[in-house]
Design a protein around this motif. Sequence first.
Motif, PDB file in Angstrom:
ATOM      1  N   MET A   1       0.840  -1.203   0.000  1.00  0.00           N
ATOM      2  CA  MET A   1       0.000   0.000   0.000  1.00  0.00           C
ATOM      3  C   MET A   1       0.872   1.249   0.000  1.00  0.00           C
ATOM      4  O   MET A   1       1.718   1.404   0.876  1.00  0.00           O
ATOM      5  CB  MET A   1      -0.919   0.008   1.238  1.00  0.00           C
ATOM      6  N   ARG A   2       0.667   2.108  -0.984  1.00  0.00           N
ATOM      7  CA  ARG A   2       1.379   3.386  -1.043  1.00  0.00           C
ATOM      8  C   ARG A   2       0.457   4.500  -0.556  1.00  0.00           C
ATOM      9  O   ARG A   2      -0.687   4.627  -1.026  1.00  0.00           O
ATOM     10  CB  ARG A   2       1.840   3.723  -2.468  1.00  0.00           C
TER      11      ARG A   2
ATOM     12  N   HIS B   1      -3.802   8.001  -9.328  1.00  0.00           N
ATOM     13  CA  HIS B   1      -4.041   7.116 -10.462  1.00  0.00           C
ATOM     14  C   HIS B   1      -5.545   6.878 -10.530  1.00  0.00           C
ATOM     15  O   HIS B   1      -6.324   7.507  -9.782  1.00  0.00           O
ATOM     16  CB  HIS B   1      -3.236   5.810 -10.359  1.00  0.00           C
ATOM     17  N   ALA B   2      -5.996   6.015 -11.395  1.00  0.00           N
ATOM     18  CA  ALA B   2      -7.433   5.870 -11.644  1.00  0.00           C
ATOM     19  C   ALA B   2      -8.224   5.530 -10.394  1.00  0.00           C
ATOM     20  O   ALA B   2      -9.379   5.951 -10.241  1.00  0.00           O
ATOM     21  CB  ALA B   2      -7.675   4.813 -12.721  1.00  0.00           C
TER      22      ALA B   2
ATOM     23  N   ASP C   1      -1.913   4.800  -3.636  1.00  0.00           N
ATOM     24  CA  ASP C   1      -3.224   4.177  -3.436  1.00  0.00           C
ATOM     25  C   ASP C   1      -4.156   5.042  -2.594  1.00  0.00           C
ATOM     26  O   ASP C   1      -5.368   5.052  -2.815  1.00  0.00           O
ATOM     27  CB  ASP C   1      -3.061   2.812  -2.773  1.00  0.00           C
ATOM     28  N   TYR C   2      -3.556   5.755  -1.622  1.00  0.00           N
ATOM     29  CA  TYR C   2      -4.343   6.625  -0.741  1.00  0.00           C
ATOM     30  C   TYR C   2      -3.624   7.956  -0.571  1.00  0.00           C
ATOM     31  O   TYR C   2      -2.419   7.998  -0.319  1.00  0.00           O
ATOM     32  CB  TYR C   2      -4.532   6.005   0.647  1.00  0.00           C
TER      33      TYR C   2
ATOM     34  N   GLY D   1      -4.916  21.321  -5.562  1.00  0.00           N
ATOM     35  CA  GLY D   1      -4.737  20.518  -6.771  1.00  0.00           C
ATOM     36  C   GLY D   1      -3.292  20.230  -7.129  1.00  0.00           C
ATOM     37  O   GLY D   1      -2.936  19.076  -7.415  1.00  0.00           O
ATOM     38  N   PRO D   2      -2.398  21.240  -7.142  1.00  0.00           N
ATOM     39  CA  PRO D   2      -0.999  20.972  -7.493  1.00  0.00           C
ATOM     40  C   PRO D   2      -0.317  19.973  -6.569  1.00  0.00           C
ATOM     41  O   PRO D   2       0.633  19.293  -6.978  1.00  0.00           O
ATOM     42  CB  PRO D   2      -0.343  22.354  -7.396  1.00  0.00           C
ATOM     43  N   LEU D   3      -0.779  19.880  -5.323  1.00  0.00           N
ATOM     44  CA  LEU D   3      -0.199  18.923  -4.381  1.00  0.00           C
ATOM     45  C   LEU D   3      -0.782  17.525  -4.552  1.00  0.00           C
ATOM     46  O   LEU D   3      -0.093  16.521  -4.354  1.00  0.00           O
ATOM     47  CB  LEU D   3      -0.441  19.381  -2.942  1.00  0.00           C
ATOM     48  N   VAL D   4      -2.059  17.446  -4.937  1.00  0.00           N
ATOM     49  CA  VAL D   4      -2.761  16.164  -4.973  1.00  0.00           C
ATOM     50  C   VAL D   4      -2.694  15.482  -6.329  1.00  0.00           C
ATOM     51  O   VAL D   4      -2.478  14.261  -6.422  1.00  0.00           O
ATOM     52  CB  VAL D   4      -4.232  16.351  -4.541  1.00  0.00           C
ATOM     53  N   HIS D   5      -2.851  16.249  -7.406  1.00  0.00           N
ATOM     54  CA  HIS D   5      -3.010  15.632  -8.726  1.00  0.00           C
ATOM     55  C   HIS D   5      -1.842  14.750  -9.160  1.00  0.00           C
ATOM     56  O   HIS D   5      -2.060  13.690  -9.766  1.00  0.00           O
ATOM     57  CB  HIS D   5      -3.310  16.701  -9.767  1.00  0.00           C
TER      58      HIS D   5
END
Length: 327
Positions: free
Chosen positions: A1-2, A92-93, A69-70, A84-88
């Motif tokens: 898990m990442r 992944h899908a 993964d989380y 957004g710039p930190l999270v995007h």
Amino acid sequence: MRVAVVGAGAIGAYVGAVLDRAGADVHLIARGPHLAAMRRHGVQVLSPRGDFTAHVHATDDPSAIGPVDYVFLGLKAHAYAACGPLVHPLLHADTAVVAAQNGIPWWYFHALKGPYEGRCVESVDPGGAVSRVLPPERAVGCVVYAATELEAPGVVRHLEGTRFSVGEPDSTVSARCLAFSEAMRAGGLKCPVEADLRNDIWIKLLGNIAFNPLSALSRATMAQICRHQDTRALVATMMRETLAVAEAVGCRPEISVERRLAGAERVGEHKTSTLQDLERGRPMELDVLLAAVVELAALTRTPVPKLCAIHAVTDLLAQTTYGSDAA
């Protein structure tokens, strides 16, 4: 898990250290002296349950981490629309976003059957700005019952509580919630998967909605507010109004006002996070705690005169303290 922790402050760094201890591949996103200290010495956790140090990858560049993964959000809710710039770069899908926030979350009406399904709560998601950055279908709700503080850069003091309740907006018990819960429990925390997390949201909100704004207005601790006869009565009224709003949107948390008051009084001479933010010149996180409930009261035509009055005064306090754009 990442797992990537965005906003690895007191709660975020604590969760990251616990997940690292459970064997997860953890990455912390932070900045400034706190980041530098974690890079040099790891996350040092001081706790009544035992001290430990987690040597976790820490960075200010999410692109150096890549998809996980989380994503565990340790940011204040008012920072979500700009994250957004930190999270995007971390998505992944199938990446889930575990949002450890107080108050009404931006996803509250997502997948909630009834007359308000899919409705945007403007106080916390103005114009859908948060939903565009953090799509509600990625969201896993998280109600935090642990108290931590940054004692020094890289040093987290765990004060009390080990419960992090998680749940899906659609009230299913999902595989992604179960896997996250298992990792948290392996690290030594309580992490129940709740079929209806909204009950937990309202139960915790009962205290936050009253004590947080009143402490900012009075500069008083929770115990002082409880011991003062008139403010204790005001807290009880605000709690009852909040329960009426919860019921109006279809939620009936089983908690008595007096029991909630007694629990708050036992906390003692504690300054709420809102009062601490005010004293440190940081924005007060009252949109999700108070403004959102006043908005839901208007939506459901539920009378909440005391909540409206306190909201008006704290909104003025925010404007006079931080400027006209603050809330």
